[in-house]
Design a protein around this motif. Structure first.
Motif, PDB file in Angstrom:
ATOM      1  N   TYR A 177     -18.673   0.934  18.325  1.00  0.00           N
ATOM      2  CA  TYR A 177     -19.582   2.061  18.558  1.00  0.00           C
ATOM      3  C   TYR A 177     -18.900   3.388  18.223  1.00  0.00           C
ATOM      4  CZ  TYR A 177     -22.105   5.653  21.128  1.00  0.00           C
ATOM      5  OH  TYR A 177     -22.752   6.811  21.481  1.00  0.00           O
ATOM      6  N   HIS A 178     -17.698   3.589  18.726  1.00  0.00           N
ATOM      7  CA  HIS A 178     -16.993   4.848  18.499  1.00  0.00           C
ATOM      8  C   HIS A 178     -16.537   4.990  17.041  1.00  0.00           C
ATOM      9  CE1 HIS A 178     -17.198   6.468  22.511  1.00  0.00           C
ATOM     10  NE2 HIS A 178     -16.936   5.261  22.980  1.00  0.00           N
ATOM     11  N   LEU A 179     -16.180   3.883  16.400  1.00  0.00           N
ATOM     12  CA  LEU A 179     -15.847   3.934  14.974  1.00  0.00           C
ATOM     13  C   LEU A 179     -17.070   4.354  14.159  1.00  0.00           C
ATOM     14  CD1 LEU A 179     -13.590   0.789  14.499  1.00  0.00           C
ATOM     15  CD2 LEU A 179     -12.904   3.180  14.190  1.00  0.00           C
ATOM     16  N   ARG A 180     -18.249   3.876  14.555  1.00  0.00           N
ATOM     17  CA  ARG A 180     -19.484   4.255  13.860  1.00  0.00           C
ATOM     18  C   ARG A 180     -19.719   5.760  13.960  1.00  0.00           C
ATOM     19  NH1 ARG A 180     -24.577   4.935  15.547  1.00  0.00           N
ATOM     20  NH2 ARG A 180     -24.225   3.881  17.528  1.00  0.00           N
ATOM     21  N   LEU A 181     -19.455   6.340  15.130  1.00  0.00           N
ATOM     22  CA  LEU A 181     -19.610   7.784  15.297  1.00  0.00           C
ATOM     23  C   LEU A 181     -18.607   8.546  14.424  1.00  0.00           C
ATOM     24  CD1 LEU A 181     -20.137   8.035  19.159  1.00  0.00           C
ATOM     25  CD2 LEU A 181     -21.872   8.168  17.360  1.00  0.00           C
ATOM     26  N   LEU A 182     -17.374   8.059  14.380  1.00  0.00           N
ATOM     27  CA  LEU A 182     -16.347   8.712  13.557  1.00  0.00           C
ATOM     28  C   LEU A 182     -16.671   8.591  12.073  1.00  0.00           C
ATOM     29  CD1 LEU A 182     -13.191   7.580  15.561  1.00  0.00           C
ATOM     30  CD2 LEU A 182     -14.123   9.903  15.425  1.00  0.00           C
ATOM     31  N   ARG A 183     -17.219   7.440  11.680  1.00  0.00           N
ATOM     32  CA  ARG A 183     -17.635   7.262  10.282  1.00  0.00           C
ATOM     33  C   ARG A 183     -18.801   8.178   9.953  1.00  0.00           C
ATOM     34  NH1 ARG A 183     -18.691   1.322   8.322  1.00  0.00           N
ATOM     35  NH2 ARG A 183     -18.964   2.464   6.380  1.00  0.00           N
ATOM     36  N   GLY A 184     -19.732   8.307  10.875  1.00  0.00           N
ATOM     37  CA  GLY A 184     -20.891   9.171  10.662  1.00  0.00           C
ATOM     38  C   GLY A 184     -20.489  10.622  10.429  1.00  0.00           C
ATOM     39  N   ALA A 185     -19.398  11.042  11.053  1.00  0.00           N
ATOM     40  CA  ALA A 185     -18.904  12.405  10.879  1.00  0.00           C
ATOM     41  C   ALA A 185     -18.021  12.534   9.647  1.00  0.00           C
ATOM     42  CB  ALA A 185     -18.125  12.827  12.126  1.00  0.00           C
ATOM     43  N   GLY A 186     -17.745  11.417   8.982  1.00  0.00           N
ATOM     44  CA  GLY A 186     -16.920  11.449   7.778  1.00  0.00           C
ATOM     45  C   GLY A 186     -15.425  11.513   8.048  1.00  0.00           C
ATOM     46  N   LEU A 187     -15.019  11.356   9.306  1.00  0.00           N
ATOM     47  CA  LEU A 187     -13.593  11.419   9.630  1.00  0.00           C
ATOM     48  C   LEU A 187     -12.890  10.102   9.358  1.00  0.00           C
ATOM     49  CD1 LEU A 187     -13.862  13.374  12.987  1.00  0.00           C
ATOM     50  CD2 LEU A 187     -13.361  14.280  10.705  1.00  0.00           C
ATOM     51  N   VAL A 188     -13.653   9.030   9.377  1.00  0.00           N
ATOM     52  CA  VAL A 188     -13.114   7.684   9.174  1.00  0.00           C
ATOM     53  C   VAL A 188     -13.957   7.006   8.099  1.00  0.00           C
ATOM     54  CG1 VAL A 188     -12.852   5.424  10.291  1.00  0.00           C
ATOM     55  CG2 VAL A 188     -12.224   7.486  11.529  1.00  0.00           C
ATOM     56  N   THR A 189     -13.305   6.258   7.232  1.00  0.00           N
ATOM     57  CA  THR A 189     -14.003   5.474   6.220  1.00  0.00           C
ATOM     58  C   THR A 189     -13.647   4.008   6.411  1.00  0.00           C
ATOM     59  OG1 THR A 189     -12.209   5.720   4.623  1.00  0.00           O
ATOM     60  CG2 THR A 189     -13.987   7.359   4.541  1.00  0.00           C
ATOM     61  N   ALA A 190     -14.416   3.136   5.806  1.00  0.00           N
ATOM     62  CA  ALA A 190     -14.147   1.704   5.866  1.00  0.00           C
ATOM     63  C   ALA A 190     -14.166   1.148   4.457  1.00  0.00           C
ATOM     64  CB  ALA A 190     -15.180   0.993   6.726  1.00  0.00           C
ATOM     65  N   HIS A 191     -13.325   0.166   4.233  1.00  0.00           N
ATOM     66  CA  HIS A 191     -13.328  -0.505   2.926  1.00  0.00           C
ATOM     67  C   HIS A 191     -13.043  -1.976   3.146  1.00  0.00           C
ATOM     68  CE1 HIS A 191      -8.919  -0.831   2.835  1.00  0.00           C
ATOM     69  NE2 HIS A 191      -8.955   0.343   3.442  1.00  0.00           N
ATOM     70  N   ARG A 192     -13.594  -2.774   2.266  1.00  0.00           N
ATOM     71  CA  ARG A 192     -13.396  -4.226   2.334  1.00  0.00           C
ATOM     72  C   ARG A 192     -12.003  -4.589   1.847  1.00  0.00           C
ATOM     73  NH1 ARG A 192     -16.964  -6.956   5.361  1.00  0.00           N
ATOM     74  NH2 ARG A 192     -19.053  -6.235   4.978  1.00  0.00           N
ATOM     75  N   SER A 193     -11.426  -5.584   2.471  1.00  0.00           N
ATOM     76  CA  SER A 193     -10.120  -6.078   2.065  1.00  0.00           C
ATOM     77  C   SER A 193     -10.220  -6.683   0.673  1.00  0.00           C
ATOM     78  CB  SER A 193      -9.645  -7.144   3.056  1.00  0.00           C
ATOM     79  OG  SER A 193      -8.553  -7.858   2.539  1.00  0.00           O
ATOM     80  N   SER A 194      -9.250  -6.360  -0.176  1.00  0.00           N
ATOM     81  CA  SER A 194      -9.248  -6.962  -1.511  1.00  0.00           C
ATOM     82  C   SER A 194      -8.759  -8.405  -1.449  1.00  0.00           C
ATOM     83  CB  SER A 194      -8.378  -6.146  -2.465  1.00  0.00           C
ATOM     84  OG  SER A 194      -7.059  -6.071  -1.975  1.00  0.00           O
ATOM     85  N   TYR A 195      -8.073  -8.752  -0.376  1.00  0.00           N
ATOM     86  CA  TYR A 195      -7.567 -10.113  -0.211  1.00  0.00           C
ATOM     87  C   TYR A 195      -8.651 -11.025   0.354  1.00  0.00           C
ATOM     88  CZ  TYR A 195      -4.785 -14.011   1.506  1.00  0.00           C
ATOM     89  OH  TYR A 195      -4.291 -15.250   1.741  1.00  0.00           O
ATOM     90  N   ASP A 196      -9.321 -10.546   1.402  1.00  0.00           N
ATOM     91  CA  ASP A 196     -10.359 -11.325   2.049  1.00  0.00           C
ATOM     92  C   ASP A 196     -11.530 -10.388   2.297  1.00  0.00           C
ATOM     93  OD1 ASP A 196     -12.011 -12.880   3.579  1.00  0.00           O
ATOM     94  OD2 ASP A 196     -10.561 -13.294   5.158  1.00  0.00           O
TER      95      ASP A 196
END
Length: 191
Positions: free
Chosen positions: A50-69
């Motif tokens: 939940y808190h990561l979603r809020l941080l992502r919404g503000a653009g402070l945190v991004t997510a990316h898929r692992s290139s390995y898995d």
């Protein structure tokens, strides 16, 4: 004079929550999966998500898929965005605490014929630290700088730990190879 009843800037309201601040601090050290962050902060997975979603919404945190898995997503702190948000918050408190981004300075070194500056990481074996530096600078400058590493006595290949470091920080390592310094295009007239 600013109105004393003005709401705190969005960054301050967002980062003021103890768990979000802890997540920002953890991500400042490294990129993590949700399950890693759950272990590090000792809070339930749904609350961390939940808190990561809020941080992502503000653009402070991004997510990316692992290139390995590709099933794993890694969260990453956008340091530049955080720096600007923090400066904006300071500027909201007092004008002297804000900053206006300054244009980059002209490089203090000669540029190549293509108009880009050239950087050479020179060493002896060119199998570990200099190839890592080459990969990191190439990534940070986004092609604006011609980057090369070379050695006076190059090893037969890039050390496996150097490749592991590049993989761990998700930097392109393909094409990195030890080079003789005198045969290096960025070396100019240096021998």
């Amino acid at each position: 004079m600013r109105h004393s009843g003005a709401a705190a800037p969005a960054f301050v309201r967002l980062a003021a929550h103890p768990l979000r601040w802890r997540l920002l601090a953890e991500l400042a050290a490294s990129d993590y999966r949700v399950r890693d962050l759950v272990q590090r902060v000792g809070r339930p997975q749904n609350l961390v998500s939940y808190h990561l979603r809020l941080l992502r919404g503000a653009g402070l945190v991004t997510a990316h898929r692992s290139s390995y898995d590709a099933r794993d997503s890694y969260y990453h702190l956008d340091l530049e965005r955080c720096a600007h948000a923090l400066a904006d918050a300071g500027g909201a408190l007092h004008p002297a605490l804000g900053f206006a981004p300054t244009p980059p300075l002209a490089p203090p070194f000669p540029t190549r014929t293509a108009g880009r500056p050239a950087v050479l990481f020179a060493c002896t074996g060119n199998s570990a630290r200099s190839p890592i530096a080459e990969a990191l600078l190439r990534h940070r400058t986004r092609g604006q700088v011609e980057v090369t590493s070379a050695g006076s006595h190059p090893k037969p290949g890039v050390h496996v730990d150097a490749v592991s470091v590049c993989v761990a920080v998700r930097r392109r390592h393909r094409g990195l190879r030890p080079r003789l310094r005198t045969r290096c295009p960025a070396a100019g007239s240096t021998t």
